[in-house]
Enzyme design. Sequence first.
Site, mmCIF file in Angstrom:
data_model
loop_
_atom_site.group_PDB
_atom_site.id
_atom_site.type_symbol
_atom_site.label_atom_id
_atom_site.label_comp_id
_atom_site.label_asym_id
_atom_site.label_seq_id
_atom_site.Cartn_x
_atom_site.Cartn_y
_atom_site.Cartn_z
ATOM 1 N N GLY A 73 -11.027 -1.952 5.435
ATOM 2 C CA GLY A 73 -9.577 -1.879 5.278
ATOM 3 C C GLY A 73 -8.888 -1.033 6.328
ATOM 4 O O GLY A 73 -7.682 -0.793 6.234
ATOM 5 N N THR A 99 0.823 -1.215 0.000
ATOM 6 C CA THR A 99 0.000 0.000 0.000
ATOM 7 C C THR A 99 0.855 1.263 0.000
ATOM 8 O O THR A 99 0.666 2.168 -0.813
ATOM 9 C CB THR A 99 -0.924 -0.002 1.232
ATOM 10 O OG1 THR A 99 -1.763 -1.151 1.179
ATOM 11 C CG2 THR A 99 -1.789 1.245 1.261
ATOM 12 N N VAL A 100 1.818 1.335 0.921
ATOM 13 C CA VAL A 100 2.653 2.532 1.021
ATOM 14 C C VAL A 100 3.649 2.594 -0.130
ATOM 15 O O VAL A 100 3.843 3.652 -0.742
ATOM 16 C CB VAL A 100 3.383 2.568 2.374
ATOM 17 C CG1 VAL A 100 4.328 3.765 2.441
ATOM 18 C CG2 VAL A 100 2.383 2.626 3.514
ATOM 19 N N LYS A 139 5.048 3.685 18.453
ATOM 20 C CA LYS A 139 5.125 5.087 18.035
ATOM 21 C C LYS A 139 5.493 6.014 19.187
ATOM 22 O O LYS A 139 6.307 6.938 19.011
ATOM 23 C CB LYS A 139 3.789 5.502 17.408
ATOM 24 C CG LYS A 139 3.480 4.773 16.112
ATOM 25 C CD LYS A 139 2.065 5.034 15.634
ATOM 26 C CE LYS A 139 1.759 4.284 14.349
ATOM 27 N NZ LYS A 139 0.339 4.430 13.940
ATOM 28 N N GLU A 151 10.204 10.026 9.221
ATOM 29 C CA GLU A 151 8.970 10.801 9.377
ATOM 30 C C GLU A 151 7.718 9.949 9.219
ATOM 31 O O GLU A 151 6.715 10.146 9.914
ATOM 32 C CB GLU A 151 8.943 11.952 8.364
ATOM 33 C CG GLU A 151 7.767 12.900 8.534
ATOM 34 C CD GLU A 151 7.822 13.650 9.868
ATOM 35 O OE1 GLU A 151 6.952 13.391 10.718
ATOM 36 O OE2 GLU A 151 8.729 14.472 10.043
ATOM 37 N N ILE A 188 1.063 13.178 9.031
ATOM 38 C CA ILE A 188 1.253 14.299 9.960
ATOM 39 C C ILE A 188 2.743 14.546 10.149
ATOM 40 O O ILE A 188 3.473 13.655 10.571
ATOM 41 C CB ILE A 188 0.627 13.990 11.334
ATOM 42 C CG1 ILE A 188 -0.851 13.663 11.198
ATOM 43 C CG2 ILE A 188 0.822 15.165 12.285
ATOM 44 C CD1 ILE A 188 -1.482 13.149 12.479
#
Length: 436
Positions: free
Chosen positions: A184, A12-13, A202, A126, A133
């Site tokens: 999804g 996906t990314v 995170k 990032e 964001i």
Amino acid sequence: MTIGIGLLGLGTVGAGVAEILQTPDGRHPLVADLELKRVAVRDLNRPRPIELPSEILCTDPQAVVQDPAVDIVVEVMGGLEPARSLILAAIAAGKPVVTANKAVIARHGEEIAAAAADKGVYVLIEAAVGGGIPIIEPLKQSLGGNRIQRVSGIINGTTNYILSRMADEGAAYAEVLADAQRLGYAEADPAADVGGGDAADKIAILSGLAYGGPIERAAIPTEGIDRLDGCDVNYADQLGYVVKLVAQAKNLGTASDGTVQLDVRVSPTLLPKDHPLAGVHGVNNAILVEGDPVGRVMFYGPGAGSGPTASAVVADILNIAGIRAATGNNGGLDPLLAASRWRNCALVDAGETLQRHYVRLQTGDEAGVIGRIGSCFGDQGVSIRSIVQFETSGEATDAEIVVITHEVKQQHFANALAAIKALPEVKAVAACLPTL
């Protein structure tokens, strides 16, 4: 000057990154200088959302890392291995790395930073936190002159979607989770999201950047929403709160040996409805940074998905590309990731932390029970902000009592709760959630 990009992963990314690189019109001028040279995939025959020249595709990620035409390695394959080894291999080859891999950075960031320091290359992350964001660079640069007091956030879109619907519609957890999977927003195995592990990865990264030193990822107290009862979401609403999965890192001061004392945790948390994070709904994320002298600064936006995460990945690529264009090299090590400049940071004993609490007790509906509960709290110096009895759908002789405390040392609260559990009228401590 063309800059060769090696892409590890075309999910996906990865597909989102490739799409940006293939369509430079209207984007930053440097995007036109970026060229995909090699892309590692698991299966050459798998249908993909983007068409790429077959000659740049391969199934050997090491071939991408070692390709002399690749100047920057982009890791978006996920998982711990072989991602960690490939990142280290790219560094050893003197190539800067851009990664979206929160799990690797949270667990092996110290090792990766040391390797990058030795080779003098960038590792930019990032996309590892907050999707689209921008938060990593602001913590490292824009807010670098502040004393950061607290970083707190809603940093998992799956759980925020589930909690938003539970609050807005009164829907059951299992029903909303199934919908999130169909849409999804949640994986077939949602454990990392609903169990809080993703958010813990995170906040480990954010706390390291905010306070200048790594912490042990495995030591972060982590509770997800998978055991949250819908009635607590409903009671919270009636009492003026919303329930969110909040990850937070709070600076509790510096010990005599210079170690920064941190309270880092992930848990479903009651937020007053006027709290800045309380209005973050759906799959959106938000990160609230509180510092001196800046005050409160909040970063809000889409926290996951192809577009937002790919945007953050390409931003890091452009950062490195801009340095290369200006200096003709990889720019040296990012000084804020230099292992030699890290502080010693440590998680404090949980019993010494200060916290407000929401407690739901299942009791017999008897005269004086609220008073006895209040006495147990009072004996331990726990001040009560509110105590409310709710009707139950169970036996007529049952009651549910909800208590919200003022801020108290965790050990005192635990002692009070143990005394309450021992009361004959108390059948169960049904829920216990922190409150901001």
